[in-house]
Write a protein that holds these residues in place. Structure first.
Motif, PDB file in Angstrom:
ATOM      1  N   GLY A 185       0.795  -1.227   0.000  1.00  0.00           N
ATOM      2  CA  GLY A 185       0.000   0.000   0.000  1.00  0.00           C
ATOM      3  C   GLY A 185       0.828   1.278   0.000  1.00  0.00           C
ATOM      4  O   GLY A 185       0.273   2.381  -0.058  1.00  0.00           O
ATOM      5  N   THR A 186       2.163   1.142   0.085  1.00  0.00           N
ATOM      6  CA  THR A 186       2.987   2.349   0.009  1.00  0.00           C
ATOM      7  C   THR A 186       3.179   2.752  -1.451  1.00  0.00           C
ATOM      8  O   THR A 186       2.916   1.975  -2.366  1.00  0.00           O
ATOM      9  N   VAL A 187       3.640   3.985  -1.652  1.00  0.00           N
ATOM     10  CA  VAL A 187       3.737   4.539  -3.010  1.00  0.00           C
ATOM     11  C   VAL A 187       4.972   3.997  -3.733  1.00  0.00           C
ATOM     12  O   VAL A 187       6.087   4.060  -3.211  1.00  0.00           O
ATOM     13  N   ALA A 188       4.763   3.457  -4.949  1.00  0.00           N
ATOM     14  CA  ALA A 188       5.884   3.013  -5.769  1.00  0.00           C
ATOM     15  C   ALA A 188       6.267   4.095  -6.778  1.00  0.00           C
ATOM     16  O   ALA A 188       7.432   4.285  -7.112  1.00  0.00           O
ATOM     17  N   LYS A 189       5.250   4.830  -7.237  1.00  0.00           N
ATOM     18  CA  LYS A 189       5.486   5.820  -8.282  1.00  0.00           C
ATOM     19  C   LYS A 189       4.351   6.840  -8.193  1.00  0.00           C
ATOM     20  O   LYS A 189       3.192   6.448  -7.983  1.00  0.00           O
ATOM     21  N   ALA A 190       4.685   8.119  -8.326  1.00  0.00           N
ATOM     22  CA  ALA A 190       3.613   9.121  -8.278  1.00  0.00           C
ATOM     23  C   ALA A 190       3.985  10.351  -9.100  1.00  0.00           C
ATOM     24  O   ALA A 190       5.164  10.720  -9.169  1.00  0.00           O
ATOM     25  N   ALA A 191       3.007  10.935  -9.721  1.00  0.00           N
ATOM     26  CA  ALA A 191       3.203  12.197 -10.445  1.00  0.00           C
ATOM     27  C   ALA A 191       1.983  13.075 -10.241  1.00  0.00           C
ATOM     28  O   ALA A 191       0.854  12.577 -10.188  1.00  0.00           O
ATOM     29  N   VAL A 192       2.235  14.379 -10.109  1.00  0.00           N
ATOM     30  CA  VAL A 192       1.151  15.347  -9.924  1.00  0.00           C
ATOM     31  C   VAL A 192       1.409  16.529 -10.846  1.00  0.00           C
ATOM     32  O   VAL A 192       2.562  16.958 -11.006  1.00  0.00           O
ATOM     33  N   ALA A 193       0.372  17.037 -11.487  1.00  0.00           N
ATOM     34  CA  ALA A 193       0.495  18.244 -12.309  1.00  0.00           C
ATOM     35  C   ALA A 193      -0.615  19.215 -11.934  1.00  0.00           C
ATOM     36  O   ALA A 193      -1.688  18.807 -11.488  1.00  0.00           O
ATOM     37  N   LEU A 194      -0.307  20.505 -12.073  1.00  0.00           N
ATOM     38  CA  LEU A 194      -1.202  21.553 -11.581  1.00  0.00           C
ATOM     39  C   LEU A 194      -1.794  22.379 -12.722  1.00  0.00           C
ATOM     40  O   LEU A 194      -1.115  22.688 -13.706  1.00  0.00           O
ATOM     41  N   THR A 195      -3.042  22.778 -12.549  1.00  0.00           N
ATOM     42  CA  THR A 195      -3.804  23.527 -13.552  1.00  0.00           C
ATOM     43  C   THR A 195      -3.999  24.982 -13.110  1.00  0.00           C
ATOM     44  O   THR A 195      -4.342  25.222 -11.946  1.00  0.00           O
ATOM     45  N   ALA A 196      -3.785  25.902 -14.026  1.00  0.00           N
ATOM     46  CA  ALA A 196      -4.119  27.323 -13.825  1.00  0.00           C
ATOM     47  C   ALA A 196      -3.342  27.998 -12.697  1.00  0.00           C
ATOM     48  O   ALA A 196      -3.864  28.875 -12.007  1.00  0.00           O
ATOM     49  N   VAL A 197      -2.080  27.586 -12.512  1.00  0.00           N
ATOM     50  CA  VAL A 197      -1.233  28.293 -11.527  1.00  0.00           C
ATOM     51  C   VAL A 197       0.120  28.660 -12.136  1.00  0.00           C
ATOM     52  O   VAL A 197       1.109  28.804 -11.427  1.00  0.00           O
ATOM     53  N   GLY A 198       0.178  28.829 -13.449  1.00  0.00           N
ATOM     54  CA  GLY A 198       1.417  29.202 -14.121  1.00  0.00           C
ATOM     55  C   GLY A 198       1.148  29.400 -15.595  1.00  0.00           C
ATOM     56  O   GLY A 198       0.004  29.240 -16.038  1.00  0.00           O
ATOM     57  N   PRO A 199       2.166  29.741 -16.364  1.00  0.00           N
ATOM     58  CA  PRO A 199       1.965  29.986 -17.799  1.00  0.00           C
ATOM     59  C   PRO A 199       1.570  28.734 -18.588  1.00  0.00           C
ATOM     60  O   PRO A 199       0.982  28.826 -19.661  1.00  0.00           O
ATOM     61  N   THR A 200       1.926  27.566 -18.059  1.00  0.00           N
ATOM     62  CA  THR A 200       1.504  26.298 -18.671  1.00  0.00           C
ATOM     63  C   THR A 200       1.044  25.380 -17.536  1.00  0.00           C
ATOM     64  O   THR A 200       1.226  25.709 -16.364  1.00  0.00           O
ATOM     65  N   ILE A 201       0.508  24.217 -17.914  1.00  0.00           N
ATOM     66  CA  ILE A 201       0.266  23.170 -16.910  1.00  0.00           C
ATOM     67  C   ILE A 201       1.636  22.855 -16.310  1.00  0.00           C
ATOM     68  O   ILE A 201       2.636  22.755 -17.013  1.00  0.00           O
ATOM     69  N   LEU A 202       1.657  22.684 -14.974  1.00  0.00           N
ATOM     70  CA  LEU A 202       2.930  22.609 -14.264  1.00  0.00           C
ATOM     71  C   LEU A 202       3.116  21.226 -13.639  1.00  0.00           C
ATOM     72  O   LEU A 202       2.246  20.762 -12.909  1.00  0.00           O
ATOM     73  N   ALA A 203       4.248  20.567 -13.950  1.00  0.00           N
ATOM     74  CA  ALA A 203       4.526  19.267 -13.323  1.00  0.00           C
ATOM     75  C   ALA A 203       5.217  19.518 -11.988  1.00  0.00           C
ATOM     76  O   ALA A 203       6.180  20.274 -11.905  1.00  0.00           O
ATOM     77  N   LEU A 204       4.714  18.878 -10.930  1.00  0.00           N
ATOM     78  CA  LEU A 204       5.290  19.048  -9.603  1.00  0.00           C
ATOM     79  C   LEU A 204       6.614  18.270  -9.538  1.00  0.00           C
ATOM     80  O   LEU A 204       6.682  17.123  -9.969  1.00  0.00           O
ATOM     81  N   THR A 205       7.667  18.899  -9.005  1.00  0.00           N
ATOM     82  CA  THR A 205       8.955  18.198  -8.882  1.00  0.00           C
ATOM     83  C   THR A 205       9.235  17.920  -7.404  1.00  0.00           C
ATOM     84  O   THR A 205       8.692  18.591  -6.522  1.00  0.00           O
ATOM     85  N   GLY A 206      10.075  16.916  -7.159  1.00  0.00           N
ATOM     86  CA  GLY A 206      10.464  16.609  -5.790  1.00  0.00           C
ATOM     87  C   GLY A 206       9.480  15.720  -5.052  1.00  0.00           C
ATOM     88  O   GLY A 206       9.544  15.588  -3.820  1.00  0.00           O
ATOM     89  N   LEU A 207       8.567  15.087  -5.795  1.00  0.00           N
ATOM     90  CA  LEU A 207       7.569  14.233  -5.160  1.00  0.00           C
ATOM     91  C   LEU A 207       8.188  12.951  -4.605  1.00  0.00           C
ATOM     92  O   LEU A 207       7.736  12.436  -3.579  1.00  0.00           O
ATOM     93  N   GLU A 208       9.227  12.451  -5.321  1.00  0.00           N
ATOM     94  CA  GLU A 208       9.815  11.152  -4.962  1.00  0.00           C
ATOM     95  C   GLU A 208      10.246  11.137  -3.498  1.00  0.00           C
ATOM     96  O   GLU A 208       9.891  10.221  -2.749  1.00  0.00           O
ATOM     97  N   GLU A 209      11.017  12.173  -3.092  1.00  0.00           N
ATOM     98  CA  GLU A 209      11.528  12.209  -1.712  1.00  0.00           C
ATOM     99  C   GLU A 209      10.391  12.164  -0.693  1.00  0.00           C
ATOM    100  O   GLU A 209      10.516  11.584   0.380  1.00  0.00           O
ATOM    101  N   LEU A 210       9.265  12.783  -1.058  1.00  0.00           N
ATOM    102  CA  LEU A 210       8.150  12.844  -0.100  1.00  0.00           C
ATOM    103  C   LEU A 210       7.344  11.555  -0.057  1.00  0.00           C
ATOM    104  O   LEU A 210       6.812  11.196   0.984  1.00  0.00           O
ATOM    105  N   LEU A 211       7.237  10.892  -1.203  1.00  0.00           N
ATOM    106  CA  LEU A 211       6.212   9.852  -1.303  1.00  0.00           C
ATOM    107  C   LEU A 211       6.693   8.417  -1.450  1.00  0.00           C
ATOM    108  O   LEU A 211       6.017   7.497  -0.977  1.00  0.00           O
TER     109      LEU A 211
END
Lengths: 169, 319
Positions: free
Chosen positions: B211-237
């Protein structure tokens, strides 16, 4: 491709009738329906794809005619509010029900509402209230508060259920 | 201003027109509306691509030579209505289905296409965040050939892409979601129809057996000039469960990395805060889907997020 002549003669099939029109490629369907063909039942509201007053069906699917190019509809079937009733003497059950339920006040949204509802019932013959609300989203009404319009669509669906039976009453 | 419109019946015909300077049009929900509200005049040469049935296909295709993983092929002309109702997409690419289900209204979803949504390059586009989180690519084709571009390299700013003027987006490719991967998209909205995301987030998650995270990606809408991919998730998750602690850390990370503007719909501060909340909710929903739970499409309605909160609460469905 030629640049000299941007106006083209095309045939638009509206409510089962083929209309010849000569139009610029940038003309939207709404302006051609109202201005060239003379079918003024379809309304111009926001002219910005927000309000749904201009809703028509293209091959049975609801489309905002204010923002759809007329020339793109060649060879497709367009249904406007004028094509909804089975005959000049008889209304479609959706029209009867929206009148009886009190879902018409100023009437400006009504053609678009009826066409969106028609497409919904085609797809989902017995929609829940939630499904009716989603099906009519994109059609704004500033008078009724929607409740009676939703009721009219549900009545139509219920009526269709019994219509195949012996008598409705 | 007059416009010449060619209704293309073959892809070659459309590409030839684009090589001569024509702009493609499908449903017109961005181009025609944009012309009317004064964003940009309607191009003088247009080529309609809505009859190219070969671009209206969903299916699996083999991967390339460097990575043999099969890819999901979504033709550029596939509409939002098709995506939200497609059994394979709803089950295995749920984040994309969540996004398409929130676009505009039934009429917008009927004529609006995935290709148009991606190439219009709005930082507020709904399909962008889940597609970016899932590692999607755009297939661009012109008379001189075709190339595949990761979406992160496609979008260069609000309304701009790295595609050449003669290149037509013919498809979106998504690496196959293997086994336990789940995805989700949520957005903050003020109303339930004809809305544009105030902010939003898409997430894709793969879980380990414990049940722990093996792989994760998050991207954000409407908070920058383009859709933004979140970096640094690996260390957290990676290797941690998706619990309150890790989800809150992702929310903070999202708020930090966002660079929102203030406009009519929200202030920059409000966007910065709420995008964190959306990131947390998207990740949580993606994790639950990865664990095998079915959450109805779209998550916004199923979980009572944004304008749907009151309605969902009345139905007893709110969390």
């Amino acid at each position: 491709m030629s640049n000299q002549e941007t106006s083209k003669s095309v045939f638009l099939n509206v409510n089962g009738v083929s209309y010849p029109v000569t139009i610029d490629g940038g003309r939207n369907l709404l302006s051609v329906l109202r201005g060239e063909i003379g079918l003024t039942g379809t309304k111009e509201g926001c002219d910005d794809c927000e309000c749904g007053a201009c809703m028509v069906l293209v091959d049975g699917q609801p489309v905002n005619s204010c923002s759809y190019l007329a020339a793109q509809t060649q060879g497709r079937e367009i249904t406007t509010i004028e094509g909804v009733a089975p005959s000049p003497e008889e209304m479609d059950p959706l029209q009867t029900n929206i009148l009886e339920a009190g879902g018409v006040q100023c009437g400006f949204c009504t053609p678009g509402m009826i066409l969106s509802a028609r497409a919904l019932l085609e797809r989902t013959p017995h929609p829940s209230e939630e499904e009716v609300r989603i099906g009519l989203s994109g059609n704004l009404c500033r008078c009724t508060g929607y409740a009676r319009i939703v009721e009219a669509v549900q009545r139509t669906a219920a009526g269709a259920k019994t219509a195949t039976g012996d008598t409705g009453q | 201003m007059t416009t010449h419109l060619l209704v293309a019946t073959t892809l070659d015909e459309a590409l030839a027109a684009m090589a001569n300077g024509a702009r493609p049009i499908a449903g017109g929900t961005d181009l025609v509306v944009g012309a009317r509200v004064g964003k940009a005049p309607l191009p003088t040469e247009l080529v309609a691509i809505d009859r190219l049935d070969e671009l209206d296909i969903v299916g699996m295709v083999p991967g390339g030579s460097d990575d043999p993983t099969p890819l999901l092929f979504v033709g550029a002309m596939v509409s939002h209505a098709t995506i939200m109702n497609h059994p394979l997409l709803a089950a295995s690419y749920s984040g994309l289905a969540d996004a398409s289900a929130l676009v505009g209204s039934p009429s917008t979803r009927n004529v609006g296409t995935i290709g148009g949504n991606v190439m219009n390059a709005s930082p507020a586009m709904d399909t962008g965040a889940p597609l970016l989180a899932m590692g999607a690519m755009a297939v661009l084709q012109s008379v001189s050939g075709s190339r595949t571009v990761p979406l992160a390299e496609l979008w260069t700013g609000p309304g701009t892409t790295s595609a050449g003027p003669d290149e037509l987006c013919v498809a979106i490719l998504i690496p196959r979601r293997m086994g336990e991967e789940g995805s989700a998209y949520v957005r903050l909205e003020y109303r339930r129809a004809m809305e544009i995301a105030v902010v939003g987030a898409g997430a894709a998650v793969t879980l380990n057996d414990d049940g722990t995270v093996a792989k994760a990606a998050v991207a954000l809408t409407a908070v920058g000039p383009t859709i933004l991919a979140l970096t640094g998730l690996e260390e957290l998750l990676i290797g941690t469960p998706l619990d309150d602690l890790s989800l809150s850390a992702v929310a903070m990370l999202a708020s930090e990395q966002a660079s929102p503007i203030s406009d009519l719909r929200a202030s920059d501060k409000y966007r910065r805060h709420t995008v964190g909340v959306m990131a947390k909710r998207a990740l949580e929903a993606a994790g639950r889907r990865a664990a095998g739970e079915t959450i109805a499409i779209p998550v916004n309605r199923a979980e009572g997020i944004g304008a749907a909160r009151n309605a969902a609460a009345q139905n007893g469905a709110a969390k």
